[in-house]
Design a protein around this motif. Structure first.
Motif, PDB file in Angstrom:
ATOM      1  N   GLN A 110      42.938   1.717   8.028  1.00 16.92           N
ATOM      2  CA  GLN A 110      43.685   2.684   8.832  1.00 16.92           C
ATOM      3  C   GLN A 110      42.748   3.708   9.442  1.00 16.92           C
ATOM      4  O   GLN A 110      41.811   4.166   8.800  1.00 16.92           O
ATOM      5  N   VAL A 111      42.985   4.036  10.686  1.00 14.39           N
ATOM      6  CA  VAL A 111      42.228   5.067  11.386  1.00 14.39           C
ATOM      7  C   VAL A 111      43.220   6.023  12.034  1.00 14.39           C
ATOM      8  O   VAL A 111      44.152   5.582  12.710  1.00 14.39           O
ATOM      9  N   SER A 155      39.603   9.722  11.301  1.00 16.10           N
ATOM     10  CA  SER A 155      39.587   9.646   9.840  1.00 16.10           C
ATOM     11  C   SER A 155      39.708   8.189   9.431  1.00 16.10           C
ATOM     12  O   SER A 155      40.304   7.390  10.151  1.00 16.10           O
ATOM     13  N   GLY A 156      39.147   7.866   8.291  1.00 14.31           N
ATOM     14  CA  GLY A 156      39.201   6.476   7.846  1.00 14.31           C
ATOM     15  C   GLY A 156      37.818   5.959   7.557  1.00 14.31           C
ATOM     16  O   GLY A 156      36.876   6.231   8.295  1.00 14.31           O
ATOM     17  N   ARG A 157      37.717   5.189   6.497  1.00 16.17           N
ATOM     18  CA  ARG A 157      36.412   4.734   6.054  1.00 16.17           C
ATOM     19  C   ARG A 157      35.775   3.743   7.004  1.00 16.17           C
ATOM     20  O   ARG A 157      34.558   3.576   7.006  1.00 16.17           O
ATOM     21  N   THR A 158      36.581   3.051   7.829  1.00 13.09           N
ATOM     22  CA  THR A 158      36.053   1.980   8.659  1.00 13.09           C
ATOM     23  C   THR A 158      35.777   2.406  10.089  1.00 13.09           C
ATOM     24  O   THR A 158      35.585   1.578  10.959  1.00 13.09           O
ATOM     25  N   PHE A 159      35.724   3.722  10.333  1.00 15.20           N
ATOM     26  CA  PHE A 159      35.519   4.213  11.691  1.00 15.20           C
ATOM     27  C   PHE A 159      34.301   3.592  12.339  1.00 15.20           C
ATOM     28  O   PHE A 159      34.329   3.184  13.501  1.00 15.20           O
ATOM     29  N   ALA A 219      36.553   4.798  29.553  1.00 14.77           N
ATOM     30  CA  ALA A 219      35.224   4.514  29.005  1.00 14.77           C
ATOM     31  C   ALA A 219      35.377   3.939  27.605  1.00 14.77           C
ATOM     32  O   ALA A 219      36.398   4.153  26.949  1.00 14.77           O
ATOM     33  N   ALA A 220      34.356   3.212  27.167  1.00 15.33           N
ATOM     34  CA  ALA A 220      34.345   2.667  25.809  1.00 15.33           C
ATOM     35  C   ALA A 220      32.929   2.673  25.275  1.00 15.33           C
ATOM     36  O   ALA A 220      31.960   2.578  26.044  1.00 15.33           O
ATOM     37  N   ILE A 221      32.834   2.774  23.947  1.00 15.09           N
ATOM     38  CA  ILE A 221      31.532   2.727  23.281  1.00 15.09           C
ATOM     39  C   ILE A 221      31.665   1.817  22.062  1.00 15.09           C
ATOM     40  O   ILE A 221      32.610   1.944  21.282  1.00 15.09           O
ATOM     41  N   SER A 222      30.739   0.890  21.919  1.00 10.38           N
ATOM     42  CA  SER A 222      30.798  -0.055  20.808  1.00 10.38           C
ATOM     43  C   SER A 222      30.256   0.577  19.530  1.00 10.38           C
ATOM     44  O   SER A 222      29.726   1.691  19.542  1.00 10.38           O
ATOM     45  N   TRP A 223      30.357  -0.166  18.449  1.00 12.51           N
ATOM     46  CA  TRP A 223      29.868   0.353  17.165  1.00 12.51           C
ATOM     47  C   TRP A 223      28.367   0.597  17.232  1.00 12.51           C
ATOM     48  O   TRP A 223      27.854   1.488  16.551  1.00 12.51           O
ATOM     49  N   ASN A 224      27.652  -0.197  18.064  1.00 10.30           N
ATOM     50  CA  ASN A 224      26.195  -0.033  18.198  1.00 10.30           C
ATOM     51  C   ASN A 224      25.827   0.685  19.495  1.00 10.30           C
ATOM     52  O   ASN A 224      24.730   0.536  20.007  1.00 10.30           O
ATOM     53  N   GLU A 225      26.817   1.442  20.039  1.00 11.14           N
ATOM     54  CA  GLU A 225      26.613   2.382  21.139  1.00 11.14           C
ATOM     55  C   GLU A 225      26.316   1.756  22.482  1.00 11.14           C
ATOM     56  O   GLU A 225      25.702   2.397  23.344  1.00 11.14           O
ATOM     57  N   MET A 228      33.174  11.331  14.958  1.00  8.20           N
ATOM     58  CA  MET A 228      33.607  11.952  16.205  1.00  8.20           C
ATOM     59  C   MET A 228      33.238  11.086  17.408  1.00  8.20           C
ATOM     60  O   MET A 228      32.211  10.392  17.409  1.00  8.20           O
ATOM     61  N   VAL A 229      34.077  11.149  18.417  1.00  9.73           N
ATOM     62  CA  VAL A 229      33.793  10.529  19.709  1.00  9.73           C
ATOM     63  C   VAL A 229      34.015  11.598  20.773  1.00  9.73           C
ATOM     64  O   VAL A 229      34.942  12.413  20.656  1.00  9.73           O
ATOM     65  N   TYR A 230      33.182  11.570  21.789  1.00 14.16           N
ATOM     66  CA  TYR A 230      33.247  12.596  22.825  1.00 14.16           C
ATOM     67  C   TYR A 230      33.337  11.949  24.200  1.00 14.16           C
ATOM     68  O   TYR A 230      32.865  10.836  24.409  1.00 14.16           O
TER      69      TYR A 230
END
Length: 120
Positions: free
Chosen positions: A1-2, A25-29, A49-55, A77-79
């Protein structure tokens, strides 16, 4: 859950800047890609816009060169830095967590949205 909470919207004059923040929030963010979408009155929700886990990042053509997406995994955080704002950028902006995609249907988690209004 996020769970996602956006902030930073407001009223700004054309040519100005705003920075939107999305607290997750959430451990898998860190395993999710994060996206920003926007929805103007009477229009469908559209990719910004989108950003992947590896930016890796990608942008809608309408915001390329003006908006920058970033993430701080340590802070969950995401900005979205928005510069040279135009009246056409007026919309409710949503943060979302899911696959690295331009399409809103793939994202499983959404924030409540934050209003951005750009006056001419």
């Amino acid at each position: 859950q996020v769970q996602l909470v956006e902030s930073g919207g407001g009223l700004v004059q054309a040519g100005g800047s705003l920075r939107l923040s999305c607290a997750a929030s959430g451990r898998t963010f860190s395993s999710y890609a994060m996206g920003w979408f926007r929805q103007a009155p009477g229009k469908e929700r559209r990719f910004v816009a989108a950003i992947s886990w590896n930016e890796l990042t990608k942008y809608a053509d309408s915001v390329k060169g003006r908006f920058t997406i970033s993430r701080d995994t340590a802070k969950n955080m995401v900005y979205l830095q928005m510069n040279r704002l135009e009246p056409e950028d007026t919309a409710v902006y949503y943060c979302a967590a899911g696959p690295y995609s331009d399409y809103p249907n793939g994202y499983g988690y959404w924030g409540q949205g934050t209003q951005v209004t750009v006056s001419s």
